[in-house]
Design a protein around this motif. Sequence first.
Motif, PDB file in Angstrom:
ATOM      1  N   TRP A 109      -9.326  17.159 -12.197  1.00 44.97           N
ATOM      2  CA  TRP A 109     -10.395  16.242 -11.471  1.00 44.97           C
ATOM      3  C   TRP A 109      -9.537  15.697 -10.279  1.00 44.97           C
ATOM      4  O   TRP A 109      -9.102  16.512  -9.827  1.00 44.97           O
ATOM      5  N   ARG A 110     -10.785  15.292  -8.893  1.00 44.28           N
ATOM      6  CA  ARG A 110     -10.016  14.740  -8.072  1.00 44.28           C
ATOM      7  C   ARG A 110      -9.548  13.419  -7.896  1.00 44.28           C
ATOM      8  O   ARG A 110     -10.229  12.792  -9.043  1.00 44.28           O
ATOM      9  N   VAL A 111      -8.819  12.785  -6.965  1.00 46.48           N
ATOM     10  CA  VAL A 111      -8.583  11.194  -7.051  1.00 46.48           C
ATOM     11  C   VAL A 111     -10.091  10.970  -6.951  1.00 46.48           C
ATOM     12  O   VAL A 111      -9.995   9.742  -7.414  1.00 46.48           O
ATOM     13  N   SER A 112     -10.101  10.826  -6.107  1.00 46.88           N
ATOM     14  CA  SER A 112     -12.480  10.348  -6.111  1.00 46.88           C
ATOM     15  C   SER A 112     -12.953  10.252  -7.590  1.00 46.88           C
ATOM     16  O   SER A 112     -13.794   9.235  -8.123  1.00 46.88           O
ATOM     17  N   ALA A 155      -3.329  13.326  -4.028  1.00 48.85           N
ATOM     18  CA  ALA A 155      -3.352  12.128  -3.207  1.00 48.85           C
ATOM     19  C   ALA A 155      -3.218  12.789  -1.899  1.00 48.85           C
ATOM     20  O   ALA A 155      -3.529  11.652  -1.531  1.00 48.85           O
ATOM     21  N   GLU A 156      -2.713  13.003  -1.267  1.00 49.36           N
ATOM     22  CA  GLU A 156      -1.890  13.422   0.159  1.00 49.36           C
ATOM     23  C   GLU A 156      -3.328  13.694   0.598  1.00 49.36           C
ATOM     24  O   GLU A 156      -4.141  13.509   1.973  1.00 49.36           O
ATOM     25  N   GLU A 157      -4.110  14.675  -0.204  1.00 46.68           N
ATOM     26  CA  GLU A 157      -5.498  15.286   0.312  1.00 46.68           C
ATOM     27  C   GLU A 157      -6.648  14.477   0.577  1.00 46.68           C
ATOM     28  O   GLU A 157      -7.645  14.347   1.145  1.00 46.68           O
ATOM     29  N   SER A 158      -6.583  13.428  -0.441  1.00 44.51           N
ATOM     30  CA  SER A 158      -7.541  12.723   0.073  1.00 44.51           C
ATOM     31  C   SER A 158      -7.123  10.986   0.005  1.00 44.51           C
ATOM     32  O   SER A 158      -6.934   9.831  -0.820  1.00 44.51           O
ATOM     33  N   PRO A 159      -6.352  10.562   0.954  1.00 41.02           N
ATOM     34  CA  PRO A 159      -5.884  10.017   1.158  1.00 41.02           C
ATOM     35  C   PRO A 159      -6.659   8.271   1.487  1.00 41.02           C
ATOM     36  O   PRO A 159      -6.480   7.168   0.652  1.00 41.02           O
ATOM     37  N   ASP A 186       0.880  -1.221   0.130  1.00 41.50           N
ATOM     38  CA  ASP A 186       0.016   0.023   0.593  1.00 41.50           C
ATOM     39  C   ASP A 186       0.698   1.724  -0.036  1.00 41.50           C
ATOM     40  O   ASP A 186       0.625   2.090  -0.862  1.00 41.50           O
ATOM     41  N   GLU A 187       1.855   1.357   0.813  1.00 37.76           N
ATOM     42  CA  GLU A 187       2.661   2.215   1.004  1.00 37.76           C
ATOM     43  C   GLU A 187       3.538   2.694  -0.841  1.00 37.76           C
ATOM     44  O   GLU A 187       3.623   4.188  -0.649  1.00 37.76           O
ATOM     45  N   GLU A 188       3.531   1.981  -0.986  1.00 39.75           N
ATOM     46  CA  GLU A 188       4.615   1.641  -1.759  1.00 39.75           C
ATOM     47  C   GLU A 188       4.297   2.251  -3.550  1.00 39.75           C
ATOM     48  O   GLU A 188       4.145   3.186  -4.101  1.00 39.75           O
ATOM     49  N   SER A 189       2.262   2.085  -3.337  1.00 41.21           N
ATOM     50  CA  SER A 189       1.684   2.026  -4.624  1.00 41.21           C
ATOM     51  C   SER A 189       1.431   3.515  -4.223  1.00 41.21           C
ATOM     52  O   SER A 189       1.193   4.410  -5.334  1.00 41.21           O
ATOM     53  N   LEU A 190       0.965   4.326  -3.083  1.00 41.45           N
ATOM     54  CA  LEU A 190       0.888   5.186  -2.621  1.00 41.45           C
ATOM     55  C   LEU A 190       2.102   6.155  -3.327  1.00 41.45           C
ATOM     56  O   LEU A 190       1.906   7.218  -3.720  1.00 41.45           O
ATOM     57  N   GLU A 191       2.839   6.077  -2.531  1.00 45.81           N
ATOM     58  CA  GLU A 191       4.487   6.437  -3.271  1.00 45.81           C
ATOM     59  C   GLU A 191       4.832   6.392  -4.920  1.00 45.81           C
ATOM     60  O   GLU A 191       4.750   7.886  -5.341  1.00 45.81           O
ATOM     61  N   VAL A 192       5.046   5.516  -5.133  1.00 49.33           N
ATOM     62  CA  VAL A 192       4.061   5.834  -6.938  1.00 49.33           C
ATOM     63  C   VAL A 192       3.248   6.913  -7.395  1.00 49.33           C
ATOM     64  O   VAL A 192       3.618   7.673  -8.484  1.00 49.33           O
ATOM     65  N   LEU A 193       2.209   7.069  -6.588  1.00 51.79           N
ATOM     66  CA  LEU A 193       0.672   7.492  -7.795  1.00 51.79           C
ATOM     67  C   LEU A 193       0.897   9.384  -6.967  1.00 51.79           C
ATOM     68  O   LEU A 193       1.499  10.242  -8.050  1.00 51.79           O
ATOM     69  N   THR A 194       2.430   9.531  -5.892  1.00 54.44           N
ATOM     70  CA  THR A 194       2.387  10.560  -5.416  1.00 54.44           C
ATOM     71  C   THR A 194       3.805  10.822  -6.680  1.00 54.44           C
ATOM     72  O   THR A 194       4.079  12.415  -7.098  1.00 54.44           O
TER      73      THR A 194
END
Length: 629
Positions: free
Chosen positions: A506-509, A472-476, A456-464
């Motif tokens: 666009w927002r992430v959502s 990404a940080e605003e909509s965890p 999960d953490e690595e995926s979030l880092e790729v997206l960011t």
Amino acid sequence: MSVHPIVPIFQGAGKPKRKEDIESGLEFRILGPLEVQMNGQGLTVGGPRQRAVLSALLLSVNQVVSCDSLIEKVWNGRPPRTARTQVAICIATLRKVFRSAGWSEETITTATPGYMLNLAGHSLDSLRFEQMVARATEWTAEDRPAEAAAALREALALWRGPALGGVYAPFAETEAARLDEQRMLAVEQQMALRLQLGEHQALLGELQALVGACPLRERLRYYLMLAQYRSGRRAEALTTFRDGMRHSIEEIGLELGAELQSLHDSILRDEFPQPAVPGIAAPLRDRPQPVPCQLPENDAYFIGRSREQWLMDDALLSDCPQLPSSIAYITGSPGIGKTSLAVNWAHRSAHRFPDGQLFADLRQDRTLDVLHQFLRRLGAEGPLPMDVPEAAERYRAMLEGKRVLLVLDDASSYAGLRHLLPGRGECRVIITGQADLDELLQKYSALRLRIGPLSDEESLEVLTSVLRDSRAEESPQATRRLAALCGHTPPALRAAATKLLTKQHWRVSDLVRRLERSADRLAELSIGEDSLRARLNRRVRELDPLSAAAYRELSRLDGADFEAAEAAKVLGTDLLDAEDLIETLVDAQLLEVVGRGLSGEMRYRWQELVRLHAFHSLCAAPGLANCVG
């Protein structure tokens, strides 16, 4: 667990038929009138447009030529509205011509954003010409003029007239001029070698004809004067110089160059009985060989894999006398990041291999081609062995005593890479692939790393890292859901981030909602030729027909996990046959083993996006367009 309607496609199925061997491939000829032959028989290529399209593909053989580029070449900037359709018709016609001749493989493939002519199994005279000229250049540098002259004679014999004859388009005229210049340079080099071999009298007639046809090529005039002088025709040599001077001044307003004037003065004074022959390459023996560095560019968004890198450090870089391994084999499902891990580690550790780093894509190149490439990079000179075992022996001898890192990407079998493995020594090897290389693991104490989806953490880092803003940080919560919809696989994560990058409003959502409602999520997460869908398509094409059908049919099962008995019902086979098919898919890294269930049977698991690909392939199959998930 419920299943979708069963189609017992395996009952009574036999083994797939093998393709008949074909005597030889297609022979493409552009050094003269455009021709295509099959086993010595000429094929009818078609009208002007087909000839122009085929020529454009041959001039960029083994490379993708965009449809827009083909349109520009065929219509020279003034295309009709139906140009794209007409190009597609030309491609279809050419494919039909090749199939009708008996070549069943698809020679012209569709590849975004256009088409590619794959030369595997075929020949192209212009490439053969270039190879022989290169070989002659090497032999010239090794002071082997007889062999070099013979190679050039063979190369020039491939020419049948002006290049690309019968192709009437400006691009063809430009390329024909380029090819003709290569021919003339080869002619000049051959004349120089034959003069060096003492054939001055035999060359007089040829050189006179060449100078008459190309009066402004000073190198040819130099060779004619030298041949005349050495044949005792001093007065004719001086006349040749005066004729050249007059022609040069009249045509371009310039006197002849310094080399010709110096030769003229030497002949006039009869000072040097054997003037030197210009145009002969200097010997290569004393030139220092550069250290090979073939690693592709590092992945800018490589994230994580710290455990795997630590294991590779321990296995490949340890100074302990009991070195665990000289080979690391990285395997995993398509698009999971095998090559990125290998290349990242290789760049990080390159300083530990002072004698160089070699890289080969085994999906693209044959073993012999790779051996030749490696031998040249390691400094091999002269002709190379055309026999694989002989080339491998020379390759291993050149690696003896060196510390070189080899990265062999996308291996599909042990047979395809065994000749590329170095002997005992300080070299290290990283292999990537999706097959279980049992023979490799049996013969070598190799480190086997099977990599899975990112955390999960690595995926979030790729997206960011790709997104480069605060969304990404605003909509965890939405970002974690997006990572899950991407299956935590690098290509899908990057594709998702790229969509957000191009849709700043666009927002992430918004993207999450779009993916959740999409009928083909994998299409939404596929960008470019190397997308996850493209990689899965390639992998499935490599399966035998029964395993490929099983791959599609198993996607009918609800949920990601299943047991062999449930698979047997869907496949319409007995338990043993179902297990064999499933294990084939496990070996291909399309399914995972997750242990045994309460019943004691083995349980298997889909990665989510792989299952979506399998189900989409099922629905796209003939007669199944209305299936539902």
